[in-house]
Design a protein around this motif. Structure first.
Motif, short mmCIF file in Angstrom:
data_model
loop_
_atom_site.label_atom_id
_atom_site.label_comp_id
_atom_site.label_asym_id
_atom_site.label_seq_id
_atom_site.Cartn_x
_atom_site.Cartn_y
_atom_site.Cartn_z
N GLU A 108 43.19 42.92 53.43
CA GLU A 108 43.75 43.36 52.15
C GLU A 108 43.49 42.33 51.05
O GLU A 108 43.12 42.67 49.92
CB GLU A 108 45.24 43.65 52.29
CG GLU A 108 45.49 45.01 52.93
CD GLU A 108 46.90 45.19 53.49
OE1 GLU A 108 47.78 44.35 53.21
OE2 GLU A 108 47.10 46.19 54.22
N LEU A 109 43.65 41.06 51.43
CA LEU A 109 43.40 39.97 50.47
C LEU A 109 41.93 39.95 50.07
O LEU A 109 41.57 39.77 48.90
CB LEU A 109 43.79 38.67 51.16
CG LEU A 109 44.22 37.46 50.34
CD1 LEU A 109 45.18 37.83 49.24
CD2 LEU A 109 44.83 36.43 51.28
N PHE A 110 41.07 40.13 51.05
CA PHE A 110 39.63 40.15 50.80
C PHE A 110 39.27 41.30 49.85
O PHE A 110 38.53 41.11 48.88
CB PHE A 110 38.90 40.29 52.14
CG PHE A 110 37.41 40.30 52.05
CD1 PHE A 110 36.71 39.20 51.56
CD2 PHE A 110 36.68 41.42 52.47
CE1 PHE A 110 35.32 39.21 51.49
CE2 PHE A 110 35.29 41.43 52.40
CZ PHE A 110 34.61 40.33 51.90
N LEU A 111 39.85 42.46 50.10
CA LEU A 111 39.56 43.63 49.24
C LEU A 111 40.09 43.41 47.82
O LEU A 111 39.49 43.85 46.84
CB LEU A 111 40.14 44.90 49.84
CG LEU A 111 39.45 45.38 51.13
CD1 LEU A 111 40.16 46.59 51.71
CD2 LEU A 111 37.97 45.67 50.91
N LYS A 112 41.19 42.69 47.73
CA LYS A 112 41.75 42.37 46.42
C LYS A 112 40.77 41.49 45.63
O LYS A 112 40.54 41.72 44.44
CB LYS A 112 43.06 41.61 46.64
CG LYS A 112 44.04 41.64 45.52
CD LYS A 112 45.39 41.20 46.08
CE LYS A 112 46.40 40.82 45.06
NZ LYS A 112 47.65 40.35 45.72
N LEU A 113 40.20 40.49 46.30
CA LEU A 113 39.21 39.65 45.62
C LEU A 113 37.98 40.46 45.23
O LEU A 113 37.45 40.33 44.13
CB LEU A 113 38.77 38.48 46.52
CG LEU A 113 39.77 37.40 46.85
CD1 LEU A 113 39.08 36.26 47.59
CD2 LEU A 113 40.46 36.86 45.60
N LYS A 114 37.54 41.32 46.14
CA LYS A 114 36.37 42.16 45.86
C LYS A 114 36.63 43.02 44.62
O LYS A 114 35.75 43.21 43.79
CB LYS A 114 36.03 43.07 47.04
CG LYS A 114 35.54 42.36 48.29
CD LYS A 114 34.16 41.77 48.13
CE LYS A 114 33.06 42.82 48.01
NZ LYS A 114 31.77 42.14 47.68
N ALA A 115 37.85 43.54 44.53
CA ALA A 115 38.18 44.41 43.41
C ALA A 115 38.21 43.62 42.09
O ALA A 115 37.86 44.14 41.03
CB ALA A 115 39.54 45.08 43.65
N LEU A 116 38.60 42.35 42.18
CA LEU A 116 38.63 41.50 40.99
C LEU A 116 37.23 41.16 40.51
O LEU A 116 37.02 40.84 39.35
CB LEU A 116 39.31 40.16 41.34
CG LEU A 116 40.80 40.05 41.21
CD1 LEU A 116 41.23 38.69 41.74
CD2 LEU A 116 41.21 40.19 39.74
N ASP A 117 36.32 41.18 41.44
CA ASP A 117 34.98 40.64 41.17
C ASP A 117 33.91 41.52 41.83
O ASP A 117 33.14 41.05 42.66
CB ASP A 117 34.93 39.22 41.76
CG ASP A 117 33.98 38.33 40.98
OD1 ASP A 117 33.28 38.84 40.09
OD2 ASP A 117 33.95 37.12 41.28
N PRO A 118 33.87 42.79 41.44
CA PRO A 118 33.03 43.75 42.16
C PRO A 118 31.53 43.42 42.08
O PRO A 118 30.77 43.83 42.95
CB PRO A 118 33.34 45.09 41.49
CG PRO A 118 34.00 44.77 40.21
CD PRO A 118 34.63 43.41 40.35
N ALA A 119 31.12 42.69 41.04
CA ALA A 119 29.69 42.41 40.90
C ALA A 119 29.23 41.26 41.78
O ALA A 119 28.04 41.00 41.93
CB ALA A 119 29.38 42.09 39.44
N ASN A 120 30.18 40.54 42.37
CA ASN A 120 29.81 39.36 43.15
C ASN A 120 29.41 39.73 44.57
O ASN A 120 30.24 39.84 45.47
CB ASN A 120 30.97 38.37 43.16
CG ASN A 120 30.61 37.07 43.86
OD1 ASN A 120 29.49 36.91 44.34
ND2 ASN A 120 31.57 36.17 43.94
N GLU A 121 28.10 39.88 44.78
CA GLU A 121 27.63 40.27 46.12
C GLU A 121 27.72 39.13 47.12
O GLU A 121 27.64 39.34 48.33
CB GLU A 121 26.18 40.76 46.03
CG GLU A 121 26.11 42.14 45.42
CD GLU A 121 24.68 42.57 45.14
OE1 GLU A 121 23.75 41.90 45.62
OE2 GLU A 121 24.52 43.59 44.44
N LYS A 122 27.89 37.92 46.61
CA LYS A 122 28.00 36.78 47.50
C LYS A 122 29.35 36.75 48.21
O LYS A 122 29.51 36.12 49.24
CB LYS A 122 27.81 35.47 46.70
CG LYS A 122 26.43 35.34 46.09
CD LYS A 122 25.40 35.10 47.17
CE LYS A 122 23.96 35.25 46.73
NZ LYS A 122 23.54 34.33 45.70
N LEU A 123 30.30 37.42 47.63
CA LEU A 123 31.63 37.48 48.24
C LEU A 123 31.59 38.54 49.35
O LEU A 123 31.75 39.73 49.10
CB LEU A 123 32.64 37.88 47.14
CG LEU A 123 34.11 37.90 47.50
CD1 LEU A 123 34.59 36.54 47.96
CD2 LEU A 123 34.93 38.37 46.31
#
Ligand SMILES: *Cc1c(COP(=O)(O)O)cnc(C)c1O
Length: 227
Positions: free
Chosen positions: A178-193
């Motif tokens: 859930e935490l990981f998805l939260k970060l992904k949602a904050l920064d959707p363009a960051n493919e490195k994440l």
């Protein structure tokens, strides 16, 4: 049973679990603390893609003999030892505090490199463990993105509490996802994440069910450790 057979079994298990989740490739990290160089070579030939050590000195001894393997650092890192591993490890799983981020960034800048790291999260809030508290992770990520241009935050890592029945730690893994998805949602363009490093010998199946894409296996691949 030899490493090659073990690895095949583990891969089959992962394939079974991820069959319903196409695109979810899981990387197996062989954790080689106390394992000798010959066994590490054997594991590499059997198809283990990358190897992890949690102590700088032990890592350096093995790296010297096997510099062409992909190495990750997975243990608590003292700031005065950062230079010894920079440029030698492809991923540091254990970024667990702000001043370590600052110091890695400073040294990476001097070397002109960008260092991929995972934020280690103490998801179960255990006294005995290192890692960021889960509620600190979002701010930490945003600050690191802003201030540390020579760090590439590539995901999250956790060491779950040791339990006899791995079902007990499913909520820990779920919280991580859930935490990981939260970060992904904050920064959707960051493919490195992209990485969620969680699951060890006793709990890797549950971790993969909950979305792990790097699992860290010591005992299961190499047998019990003799310290
Ligand atoms: C030792 C270690 C592992 C592997 O543990 P096993 O239970 O032997 O699979 C995984 N992650 C970290 C951080 C470790 O220190």
């Amino acid at each position: 049973m030899d490493i090659s057979q073990k690895l095949q079994e583990i891969k089959q298990e992962i394939a079974r679990i991820t069959a319903m989740k196409p695109g979810n490739r899981v990387k197996i990290l062989g954790v080689t603390k106390t394992v000798d160089v010959e066994r590490i070579k054997e594991a590499s030939q059997a198809g283990v893609e990358a190897f992890g050590e949690n102590k700088v000195q032990e890592f350096l001894e093995k790296y010297e003999k096997l510099p062409n393997l992909e190495w990750h650092f997975i243990g608590h890192l003292q700031t005065n030892k950062i230079n010894k591993i920079l440029g030698k490890v492809s991923l540091i799983h254990s970024l667990d505090r702000y001043n370590l981020a600052e110091e890695i960034n400073k040294r990476a800048y001097r070397l002109g490199i960008v260092v991929p790291v995972l934020l280690e999260v103490n998801m179960a809030k255990e006294e005995s463990k290192f890692g960021l508290m889960p509620e600190e992770v979002v701010d930490f990520y945003l600050e690191a993105r802003e201030n540390f241009k020579n760090l590439e935050v590539s995901g999250l890592m956790t060491v779950a509490p040791y339990v006899d029945n791995p079902e007990e730690v499913r909520p820990v893994f779920r919280g991580m996802r859930e935490l990981f998805l939260k970060l992904k949602a904050l920064d959707p363009a960051n493919e490195k994440l992209q990485y969620l490093s969680m699951g060890m010998s006793n709990d890797y199946k549950v971790a993969v069910e909950e979305g792990a894409n790097i699992i860290r296996l010591g005992t299961l691949l190499f047998g019990e450790r003799n310290y």
